[in-house]
Scaffold this motif. Structure first.
Motif, PDB file in Angstrom:
ATOM      1  N   ALA A 150      94.939  40.321  50.963  1.00  0.00           N
ATOM      2  CA  ALA A 150      94.847  41.661  51.576  1.00  0.00           C
ATOM      3  C   ALA A 150      94.188  41.580  52.949  1.00  0.00           C
ATOM      4  O   ALA A 150      93.345  40.730  53.197  1.00  0.00           O
ATOM      5  CB  ALA A 150      94.027  42.575  50.664  1.00  0.00           C
ATOM      6  N   PRO A 187      82.324  45.494  52.004  1.00  0.00           N
ATOM      7  CA  PRO A 187      82.056  44.267  51.251  1.00  0.00           C
ATOM      8  C   PRO A 187      83.165  43.259  51.514  1.00  0.00           C
ATOM      9  O   PRO A 187      84.319  43.640  51.723  1.00  0.00           O
ATOM     10  CB  PRO A 187      82.074  44.724  49.794  1.00  0.00           C
ATOM     11  CG  PRO A 187      82.846  46.004  49.788  1.00  0.00           C
ATOM     12  CD  PRO A 187      82.616  46.636  51.132  1.00  0.00           C
ATOM     13  N   ASP A 188      82.825  41.983  51.506  1.00  0.00           N
ATOM     14  CA  ASP A 188      83.826  40.928  51.674  1.00  0.00           C
ATOM     15  C   ASP A 188      84.252  40.469  50.271  1.00  0.00           C
ATOM     16  O   ASP A 188      83.502  39.785  49.566  1.00  0.00           O
ATOM     17  CB  ASP A 188      83.233  39.773  52.486  1.00  0.00           C
ATOM     18  CG  ASP A 188      84.312  38.781  52.883  1.00  0.00           C
ATOM     19  OD1 ASP A 188      85.149  38.429  52.018  1.00  0.00           O
ATOM     20  OD2 ASP A 188      84.329  38.374  54.055  1.00  0.00           O
ATOM     21  N   LYS A 202      83.164  31.628  53.785  1.00  0.00           N
ATOM     22  CA  LYS A 202      83.506  32.465  52.623  1.00  0.00           C
ATOM     23  C   LYS A 202      83.227  31.758  51.297  1.00  0.00           C
ATOM     24  O   LYS A 202      83.158  32.402  50.264  1.00  0.00           O
ATOM     25  CB  LYS A 202      84.985  32.843  52.671  1.00  0.00           C
ATOM     26  CG  LYS A 202      85.417  33.486  53.969  1.00  0.00           C
ATOM     27  CD  LYS A 202      85.507  34.977  53.850  1.00  0.00           C
ATOM     28  CE  LYS A 202      86.058  35.587  55.118  1.00  0.00           C
ATOM     29  NZ  LYS A 202      86.208  37.020  55.044  1.00  0.00           N
ATOM     30  N   LYS A 245      86.048  29.560  58.531  1.00  0.00           N
ATOM     31  CA  LYS A 245      86.110  30.626  57.521  1.00  0.00           C
ATOM     32  C   LYS A 245      86.000  30.066  56.090  1.00  0.00           C
ATOM     33  O   LYS A 245      85.359  30.662  55.238  1.00  0.00           O
ATOM     34  CB  LYS A 245      87.429  31.382  57.692  1.00  0.00           C
ATOM     35  CG  LYS A 245      87.397  32.760  57.113  1.00  0.00           C
ATOM     36  CD  LYS A 245      88.482  33.644  57.681  1.00  0.00           C
ATOM     37  CE  LYS A 245      88.172  34.055  59.104  1.00  0.00           C
ATOM     38  NZ  LYS A 245      89.226  34.870  59.706  1.00  0.00           N
ATOM     39  N   ASP A 297      87.415  45.616  57.961  1.00  0.00           N
ATOM     40  CA  ASP A 297      86.059  45.053  58.049  1.00  0.00           C
ATOM     41  C   ASP A 297      85.004  46.157  58.005  1.00  0.00           C
ATOM     42  O   ASP A 297      83.900  45.941  57.549  1.00  0.00           O
ATOM     43  CB  ASP A 297      85.917  44.232  59.330  1.00  0.00           C
ATOM     44  CG  ASP A 297      86.765  42.976  59.262  1.00  0.00           C
ATOM     45  OD1 ASP A 297      86.721  42.310  58.208  1.00  0.00           O
ATOM     46  OD2 ASP A 297      87.502  42.685  60.227  1.00  0.00           O
TER      47      ASP A 297
HETATM   48  O1  C5P Z   1      87.064  37.580  57.693  1.00  0.00           O
HETATM   49  P1  C5P Z   1      88.541  37.759  57.654  1.00  0.00           P
HETATM   50  O2  C5P Z   1      88.968  39.181  57.467  1.00  0.00           O
HETATM   51  O3  C5P Z   1      89.277  37.104  58.773  1.00  0.00           O
HETATM   52  O4  C5P Z   1      88.960  36.937  56.332  1.00  0.00           O
HETATM   53  C1  C5P Z   1      90.232  36.979  55.803  1.00  0.00           C
HETATM   54  C2  C5P Z   1      90.207  36.652  54.341  1.00  0.00           C
HETATM   55  O5  C5P Z   1      89.120  37.318  53.701  1.00  0.00           O
HETATM   56  C3  C5P Z   1      91.421  37.143  53.639  1.00  0.00           C
HETATM   57  O6  C5P Z   1      91.674  36.299  52.539  1.00  0.00           O
HETATM   58  C4  C5P Z   1      91.027  38.541  53.185  1.00  0.00           C
HETATM   59  O7  C5P Z   1      91.794  38.971  52.079  1.00  0.00           O
HETATM   60  C5  C5P Z   1      89.590  38.325  52.826  1.00  0.00           C
HETATM   61  N1  C5P Z   1      88.713  39.496  53.040  1.00  0.00           N
HETATM   62  C6  C5P Z   1      88.208  40.171  51.958  1.00  0.00           C
HETATM   63  N2  C5P Z   1      87.359  41.242  52.143  1.00  0.00           N
HETATM   64  C7  C5P Z   1      87.011  41.617  53.378  1.00  0.00           C
HETATM   65  C8  C5P Z   1      87.527  40.940  54.493  1.00  0.00           C
HETATM   66  C9  C5P Z   1      88.384  39.893  54.290  1.00  0.00           C
HETATM   67  O8  C5P Z   1      88.544  39.825  50.817  1.00  0.00           O
HETATM   68  N3  C5P Z   1      86.188  42.644  53.549  1.00  0.00           N
END
Ligand code: C5P
Length: 412
Positions: free
Chosen positions: A275, A306-307, A344, A340, A279
């Protein structure tokens, strides 16, 4: 037991240069215990000989509708029914057109019209013929009738041009055959979670912060994992796509809803975060529509979302064995994606270039680099469906292996 033991395939070979690849296909199906009986069209016989087909299939090759011997021995109706699956490879533009129209002017097309068995086609033709509206309409008609298809792939063509139209490789056709018989379910008993699409973050009841993600890649991955037998949950932001068949699809809007749905779907063996999550979100979404009233534009205070990928990667005991993220980058694609991966805490990152002109966002094709602790594996440009199938196969191989110490540690 071999995966295709006892399965009978009627293989229709029409007239394309790719017919030579069907010789290999016959060998592969037979290695897995399947039986192959060939029907060769007149044009197909220009590319492969009945003798090679007979030698590899160890069966008679049928080609003549009006052969008295053929009819008394077998009969074209019996021929078309005494199979578990009919495979047309290569399927030329001509045979697809005839199938769509229901024409029956030779043994192959008669058998295809008379059969009551499922049919799988592997199209192979020049790229302009493939792109032509007539071919696409014919294929759409056939698919609507339940005909299955595999390929074509992009690549160099025998005619010297480059593009889509190359027949799928024997290995891919074999995989499609095995999938059809449910023989290749390497992810059976496994659970998969996939996120897809954009998220919408409300500013007020009518406005939101969003992005252009179509969800095509994530949806294709969910379908590919389900096809390999995984019990798959797809958590999707707003898209115009239909829910993939055989996938448990949950529709959400915001990043926080997406996270909650993902956490509720745990535990799982693999999570793929495709997805494009927003941000940021508005700190205080208004409950009423904001009015202009001639005033200056409102200040929109944003806070971080949230990430989801990072949270799933750090989910302790509930951490999936394999966590896969995406990195959509517009420059220094691999470098940024490697950073990344570390940030992550996931196992793999699929990095793709979404800069202007690549057509990745909203398009059908993708060019990805799979990055893990071991390095970078760059895949050729291919359709999002093919990226999904390749990724699902790699996931299946990885999960199929005995857990290494790294994943053991993670679980402890
Ligand atoms: O940090 P960025 O958006 O570039 O990272 C992309 C990856 O992190 C993708 O796999 C995306 O699905 C995931 N992501 C997430 N939650 C967020 C931001 C990104 O799961 N808030």
């Amino acid at each position: 037991m071999s995966s295709l033991a006892g399965k009978r395939i009627l293989l229709v070979i029409s007239g394309g240069i790719a017919a030579y690849k069907t010789l290999e296909l016959i060998r592969r199906v037979r290695e897995r215990g399947g039986a192959v009986r060939c029907v060769l069209t007149k044009a197909g016989a220009q590319f492969v000989t009945p003798l090679s087909l007979a030698a590899l299939s160890e069966d008679k090759v049928y080609s003549d509708l009006f052969s008295l011997t053929d009819e008394s021995e077998m009969g074209h109706i019996r021929l078309s029914r005494e199979a578990d699956l009919v495979v047309v490879a290569p399927a030329t533009a001509d045979i697809l057109a005839k199938m769509a129209q229901g024409r029956a002017d030779d043994l192959a097309t008669t058998a295809l019209l008379a059969t009551d068995k499922p049919v799988l086609v592997a199209p192979a033709m020049n790229l302009r013929m493939w792109d032509h509206a007539a071919t696409q309409a014919n294929l759409a008609t056939l698919k609507a009738r339940g005909v299955l298809s595999v390929g074509p792939n992009e690549g160099d063509m025998a005619c010297g041009e480059y593009g889509f139209g190359r027949m799928a490789e024997p290995e891919e056709i074999l995989r499609a055959i095995e999938e059809f018989f449910g023989a290749a379910a390497p992810l059976a008993g496994r659970r998969a979670l996939v996120t897809s699409g954009p998220t919408y973050e409300a500013i007020d009841p009518v406005r939101f912060i969003g992005n252009r993600s179509s969800g095509r890649q994530g949806h294709a991955i969910a379908l590919a994992l389900a096809r390999l037998g995984a019990r798959t949950t797809l958590v999707s932001g707003p898209t115009g796509l239909a829910d993939p068949a055989g996938v448990d699809t949950l529709r959400v809007e915001s990043a926080r809803d997406m996270l909650a749905a993902c956490e509720a779907a745990l535990p799982c063996d693999v999570a793929v975060c495709a997805a494009a999550v927003s941000d940021w979100r508005a700190k205080k979404p208004r409950t009423q529509k904001m009015k202009k009233n001639g005033k200056a534009p409102p200040d929109l205070e944003l806070i971080a979302n949230p990430d989801i990928l990072a949270k799933l990667s750090a989910a302790g005991n509930a951490r999936p064995q394999l966590v896969v993220g995406f990195a959509a980058e517009t420059e220094k694609v691999i470098e940024h994606a490697q950073a990344k991966l570390a940030k992550k805490g996931c196992d793999w990152i699929l990095a793709n270039d979404v800069s202007e002109g690549t057509g990745t966002f909203g398009g059908d094709v993708n060019t990805v680099h799979l990055i893990d602790a071991g390095g970078v594996d760059s895949w050729p440009r291919m359709t999002k469906d093919d990226v999904a199938a390749k990724l699902a196969t790699r996931i299946a191989k990885t999960l199929g292996r005995a857990p290494d110490t790294k994943s053991e540690n993670r679980k402890s």
